[in-house]
Write a protein that holds these residues in place. Structure first.
Motif, PDB file in Angstrom:
ATOM      1  N   ASN A   1       0.812  -1.205   0.000  1.00  0.00           N
ATOM      2  CA  ASN A   1       0.000   0.000   0.000  1.00  0.00           C
ATOM      3  C   ASN A   1       0.852   1.263   0.000  1.00  0.00           C
ATOM      4  O   ASN A   1       0.356   2.345  -0.294  1.00  0.00           O
ATOM      5  CB  ASN A   1      -0.924   0.012   1.220  1.00  0.00           C
ATOM      6  N   GLU A   2       2.158   1.108   0.330  1.00  0.00           N
ATOM      7  CA  GLU A   2       3.044   2.276   0.352  1.00  0.00           C
ATOM      8  C   GLU A   2       3.650   2.561  -1.003  1.00  0.00           C
ATOM      9  O   GLU A   2       4.253   3.595  -1.213  1.00  0.00           O
ATOM     10  CB  GLU A   2       4.159   2.060   1.369  1.00  0.00           C
ATOM     11  N   ARG A   3       3.492   1.639  -1.960  1.00  0.00           N
ATOM     12  CA  ARG A   3       4.165   1.780  -3.244  1.00  0.00           C
ATOM     13  C   ARG A   3       3.309   2.582  -4.211  1.00  0.00           C
ATOM     14  O   ARG A   3       2.172   2.244  -4.489  1.00  0.00           O
ATOM     15  CB  ARG A   3       4.476   0.407  -3.835  1.00  0.00           C
ATOM     16  N   ILE A   4       3.872   3.664  -4.718  1.00  0.00           N
ATOM     17  CA  ILE A   4       3.195   4.466  -5.720  1.00  0.00           C
ATOM     18  C   ILE A   4       4.133   4.555  -6.915  1.00  0.00           C
ATOM     19  O   ILE A   4       5.125   5.278  -6.885  1.00  0.00           O
ATOM     20  CB  ILE A   4       2.862   5.878  -5.196  1.00  0.00           C
TER      21      ILE A   4
ATOM     22  N   LYS B   1       7.400   4.996   0.071  1.00  0.00           N
ATOM     23  CA  LYS B   1       6.060   5.073  -0.502  1.00  0.00           C
ATOM     24  C   LYS B   1       6.073   5.292  -2.003  1.00  0.00           C
ATOM     25  O   LYS B   1       5.064   5.039  -2.691  1.00  0.00           O
ATOM     26  CB  LYS B   1       5.275   6.202   0.168  1.00  0.00           C
ATOM     27  N   ASP B   2       7.216   5.743  -2.560  1.00  0.00           N
ATOM     28  CA  ASP B   2       7.322   5.972  -3.997  1.00  0.00           C
ATOM     29  C   ASP B   2       7.953   4.808  -4.739  1.00  0.00           C
ATOM     30  O   ASP B   2       8.142   4.877  -5.956  1.00  0.00           O
ATOM     31  CB  ASP B   2       8.134   7.249  -4.262  1.00  0.00           C
ATOM     32  N   GLY B   3       8.302   3.742  -4.013  1.00  0.00           N
ATOM     33  CA  GLY B   3       8.866   2.566  -4.657  1.00  0.00           C
ATOM     34  C   GLY B   3      10.375   2.543  -4.737  1.00  0.00           C
ATOM     35  O   GLY B   3      10.947   1.634  -5.346  1.00  0.00           O
ATOM     36  N   TYR B   4      11.051   3.514  -4.112  1.00  0.00           N
ATOM     37  CA  TYR B   4      12.506   3.524  -4.083  1.00  0.00           C
ATOM     38  C   TYR B   4      13.004   2.648  -2.924  1.00  0.00           C
ATOM     39  O   TYR B   4      12.361   2.563  -1.874  1.00  0.00           O
ATOM     40  CB  TYR B   4      13.044   4.942  -3.884  1.00  0.00           C
ATOM     41  N   VAL B   5      14.162   2.023  -3.116  1.00  0.00           N
ATOM     42  CA  VAL B   5      14.716   1.143  -2.085  1.00  0.00           C
ATOM     43  C   VAL B   5      15.215   1.971  -0.902  1.00  0.00           C
ATOM     44  O   VAL B   5      16.093   2.820  -1.055  1.00  0.00           O
ATOM     45  CB  VAL B   5      15.881   0.295  -2.646  1.00  0.00           C
ATOM     46  N   LYS B   6      14.642   1.730   0.268  1.00  0.00           N
ATOM     47  CA  LYS B   6      15.145   2.346   1.496  1.00  0.00           C
ATOM     48  C   LYS B   6      16.287   1.518   2.074  1.00  0.00           C
ATOM     49  O   LYS B   6      17.266   2.063   2.591  1.00  0.00           O
ATOM     50  CB  LYS B   6      14.030   2.461   2.533  1.00  0.00           C
ATOM     51  N   SER B   7      16.139   0.186   1.998  1.00  0.00           N
ATOM     52  CA  SER B   7      17.138  -0.696   2.585  1.00  0.00           C
ATOM     53  C   SER B   7      17.137  -2.023   1.858  1.00  0.00           C
ATOM     54  O   SER B   7      16.081  -2.494   1.404  1.00  0.00           O
ATOM     55  CB  SER B   7      16.845  -0.912   4.077  1.00  0.00           C
TER      56      SER B   7
END
Length: 255
Positions: free
Chosen positions: A24-27, A228-234
């Motif tokens: 749900n966080e992926r946009i 939330k934008d689909g970028y890798v945090k970790s």
């Protein structure tokens, strides 16, 4: 310049399912989500943790989006400072711990990808691209009273995915788009790996790796946490012995 010092300079990725956090966080951009050119953010910091020890890498850019500096453990490790002229750039490298450094010249193709890194003709790295992908890297080292040392690396791509190469035997992928155009593990690109984060070595694989096989026995498995934008945090990297290392990424908006 020996391979050890180049390894210091490189900041510049296996059976299990990769996790991607809360869906749900992926946009993602519905028009072409796996195309890194749609990215609106870029990497400005990487924290690499292994065996309880962490190294922090900082990347800065100018108003034209060009890399201005890359620092490892800013103020205590090594630094790279860039200055530009037409289709080339000068890079000043200094390792504070060793108290020494060198200068190198970068040359670019018309897409802004590095085609050559030359340090006073003592060592030369030459890159070949197919479309937007780095497919061959050649390293030439001048050796006094000996034959020159030449090392060649090949990277094989299919449909925008890196599938095999000189340093590894195969890679399988998740269905998670690599929006940030990151290289998640130095086992894939060991020389100047930090350049990959700034797009200087072209486009990486368009999806994030799930498993990488190194030789006959080496295996790396990757799991991810996304923003939330689909970028890798970790990314968590687990090897064949169960040892775990992590990489955490910080981004800034592209100006």
């Amino acid at each position: 310049m020996n391979r050890f010092l180049l390894a210091i300079l490189a900041v510049a990725m296996c059976g299990g399912l990769a996790s991607c956090g809360d869906d749900n966080e992926r946009i993602l951009d519905p028009t072409n989500p796996e195309n890194p050119t749609n990215a609106t953010k870029r990497v400005v910091k990487i924290v690499d943790t292994h065996d309880g020890n962490s190294t922090t890498y900082d990347i800065s850019y100018d108003n034209e989006g060009r890399v201005m500096s890359i620092y490892a453990d800013k103020g205590n490790g090594w630094s790279e400072d860039f200055s530009y002229s037409d289709a080339s750039a000068s890079v000043k490298y200094y390792n504070k711990e060793e108290g020494e450094g060198f200068n190198a010249t970068l040359r670019f193709n018309d897409k802004g990808y590095v085609t050559e890194i030359n340090s006073n003709d003592q060592w030369i790295i030459s890159n070949t691209y197919t479309n937007d992908n780095l497919t061959q890297m050649s390293e030439l080292y001048k050796c006094e009273n000996e034959n020159d040392d030449v090392e060649n690396y090949v990277y094989n791509y299919q449909d925008g995915l890196l599938v095999s190469g000189s340093e590894f035997s195969s890679i399988t992928y998740t269905d998670i788009p690599n929006i940030g155009n990151i290289c998640v593990d130095e086992e894939i690109f060991e020389t100047f790996e930090e350049f990959t984060y700034a797009g200087l070595f072209g486009k990486m694989y368009k999806f994030l790796p799930e498993k990488c096989k190194i030789g006959n026995d080496g295996v790396y498995i990757y799991s991810y946490s996304l923003d939330k934008d689909g970028y890798v945090k970790s990314v968590k990297i687990t090897d064949e012995d169960g040892e775990v290392s992590t990489r955490d990424f910080t981004y800034a908006d592209v100006k």
